[in-house]
Scaffold this active site. Sequence first.
Site, PDB file in Angstrom:
ATOM      1  N   HIS A  11     -51.261 -83.351  21.340  1.00 20.42           N
ATOM      2  CA  HIS A  11     -50.518 -84.558  21.691  1.00 20.42           C
ATOM      3  C   HIS A  11     -51.499 -85.723  21.796  1.00 20.42           C
ATOM      4  CE1 HIS A  11     -46.869 -82.253  23.468  1.00 20.42           C
ATOM      5  NE2 HIS A  11     -46.606 -82.683  22.259  1.00 20.42           N
ATOM      6  N   LYS A  15     -55.896 -85.691  22.021  1.00 19.77           N
ATOM      7  CA  LYS A  15     -56.590 -85.641  20.728  1.00 19.77           C
ATOM      8  C   LYS A  15     -58.108 -85.700  20.888  1.00 19.77           C
ATOM      9  CE  LYS A  15     -52.817 -87.293  17.829  1.00 19.77           C
ATOM     10  NZ  LYS A  15     -52.150 -86.020  17.842  1.00 19.77           N
ATOM     11  N   THR A  37     -51.341 -80.800  12.352  1.00 25.36           N
ATOM     12  CA  THR A  37     -50.362 -81.868  12.202  1.00 25.36           C
ATOM     13  C   THR A  37     -51.117 -83.109  11.729  1.00 25.36           C
ATOM     14  OG1 THR A  37     -50.577 -82.231  14.588  1.00 25.36           O
ATOM     15  CG2 THR A  37     -48.639 -81.002  13.835  1.00 25.36           C
ATOM     16  N   GLY A  38     -50.391 -84.053  11.162  1.00 24.86           N
ATOM     17  CA  GLY A  38     -50.999 -85.174  10.455  1.00 24.86           C
ATOM     18  C   GLY A  38     -52.057 -85.956  11.191  1.00 24.86           C
ATOM     19  N   THR A  39     -51.715 -86.518  12.330  1.00 18.52           N
ATOM     20  CA  THR A  39     -52.660 -87.357  13.051  1.00 18.52           C
ATOM     21  C   THR A  39     -53.796 -86.524  13.638  1.00 18.52           C
ATOM     22  OG1 THR A  39     -50.812 -88.809  13.586  1.00 18.52           O
ATOM     23  CG2 THR A  39     -52.865 -89.191  14.765  1.00 18.52           C
ATOM     24  N   THR A  40     -53.468 -85.383  14.207  1.00 21.00           N
ATOM     25  CA  THR A  40     -54.508 -84.502  14.731  1.00 21.00           C
ATOM     26  C   THR A  40     -55.472 -84.118  13.610  1.00 21.00           C
ATOM     27  OG1 THR A  40     -53.031 -83.629  16.446  1.00 21.00           O
ATOM     28  CG2 THR A  40     -54.969 -82.297  15.897  1.00 21.00           C
ATOM     29  N   SER A  56     -46.930 -85.535  10.755  1.00 22.51           N
ATOM     30  CA  SER A  56     -47.229 -85.713  12.182  1.00 22.51           C
ATOM     31  C   SER A  56     -46.168 -84.951  12.974  1.00 22.51           C
ATOM     32  CB  SER A  56     -47.250 -87.187  12.557  1.00 22.51           C
ATOM     33  OG  SER A  56     -45.946 -87.719  12.528  1.00 22.51           O
ATOM     34  N   GLY A  57     -46.492 -84.628  14.210  1.00 21.03           N
ATOM     35  CA  GLY A  57     -45.572 -83.852  15.042  1.00 21.03           C
ATOM     36  C   GLY A  57     -44.170 -84.433  15.115  1.00 21.03           C
ATOM     37  N   ASP A  62     -44.712 -80.158  13.661  1.00 17.43           N
ATOM     38  CA  ASP A  62     -44.598 -78.988  14.542  1.00 17.43           C
ATOM     39  C   ASP A  62     -43.687 -77.945  13.905  1.00 17.43           C
ATOM     40  OD1 ASP A  62     -46.151 -80.321  16.481  1.00 17.43           O
ATOM     41  OD2 ASP A  62     -44.375 -81.143  17.460  1.00 17.43           O
ATOM     42  N   ASP A  82     -49.614 -82.192  26.150  1.00 13.02           N
ATOM     43  CA  ASP A  82     -49.654 -83.073  27.320  1.00 13.02           C
ATOM     44  C   ASP A  82     -48.474 -82.683  28.199  1.00 13.02           C
ATOM     45  OD1 ASP A  82     -49.630 -85.041  29.219  1.00 13.02           O
ATOM     46  OD2 ASP A  82     -49.416 -86.705  27.811  1.00 13.02           O
ATOM     47  N   HIS A  89     -40.075 -85.463  20.323  1.00 17.22           N
ATOM     48  CA  HIS A  89     -39.925 -84.244  19.516  1.00 17.22           C
ATOM     49  C   HIS A  89     -40.043 -82.972  20.359  1.00 17.22           C
ATOM     50  CE1 HIS A  89     -44.231 -84.953  19.681  1.00 17.22           C
ATOM     51  NE2 HIS A  89     -44.447 -83.729  19.258  1.00 17.22           N
ATOM     52  N   ASP A  92     -38.744 -79.697  19.004  1.00 18.55           N
ATOM     53  CA  ASP A  92     -39.617 -79.050  18.017  1.00 18.55           C
ATOM     54  C   ASP A  92     -40.749 -78.294  18.706  1.00 18.55           C
ATOM     55  OD1 ASP A  92     -38.123 -80.063  15.936  1.00 18.55           O
ATOM     56  OD2 ASP A  92     -39.488 -81.723  15.522  1.00 18.55           O
ATOM     57  N   ARG A  98     -41.302 -70.903  21.047  1.00 18.26           N
ATOM     58  CA  ARG A  98     -40.396 -69.755  20.912  1.00 18.26           C
ATOM     59  C   ARG A  98     -40.774 -68.916  19.695  1.00 18.26           C
ATOM     60  NH1 ARG A  98     -36.064 -68.810  18.028  1.00 18.26           N
ATOM     61  NH2 ARG A  98     -35.790 -70.982  17.398  1.00 18.26           N
TER      62      ARG A  98
END
Length: 129
Positions: A11, A15, A37-40, A56-57, A62, A82, A89, A92, A98
Amino acid sequence: MKTHTIALIAHDGRKAEMVGFVKDHYDILKEMNLIATGTTGSYIQQTGLEVTRKLSGPQGGDAQIAAMAAEGLLKGIIFFRDPLGKHAHEPDVQMLLRICDVHNVPLATNPATAKYLLLGIAKEEGIEV
């Protein structure tokens, strides 16, 4: 040839912590296929590691990683969440958690657990630590 794939997610508020974790465990992570994920992923790429970036999430990243987990394509997921923030999201995120439980995919949500997840994979795969 890298045969073990892990996913990295963080999150926004975590990061920088993820980048620090990646730098601290660079020698193990360089031996793995990394998905993020994209930004991470863009943050992790700044460490010099090769990363396959998903959306991105909030845009579905996700869910893409959850699908990979359900298909048995991941050895584990490191997701620095976080726990105090609100996330649009969140459904997600809950679905990802799960899916990991349903398909018995190791999931670490903090650096202490992530360290042991990596050490376990490294030992299992014969990666020098």
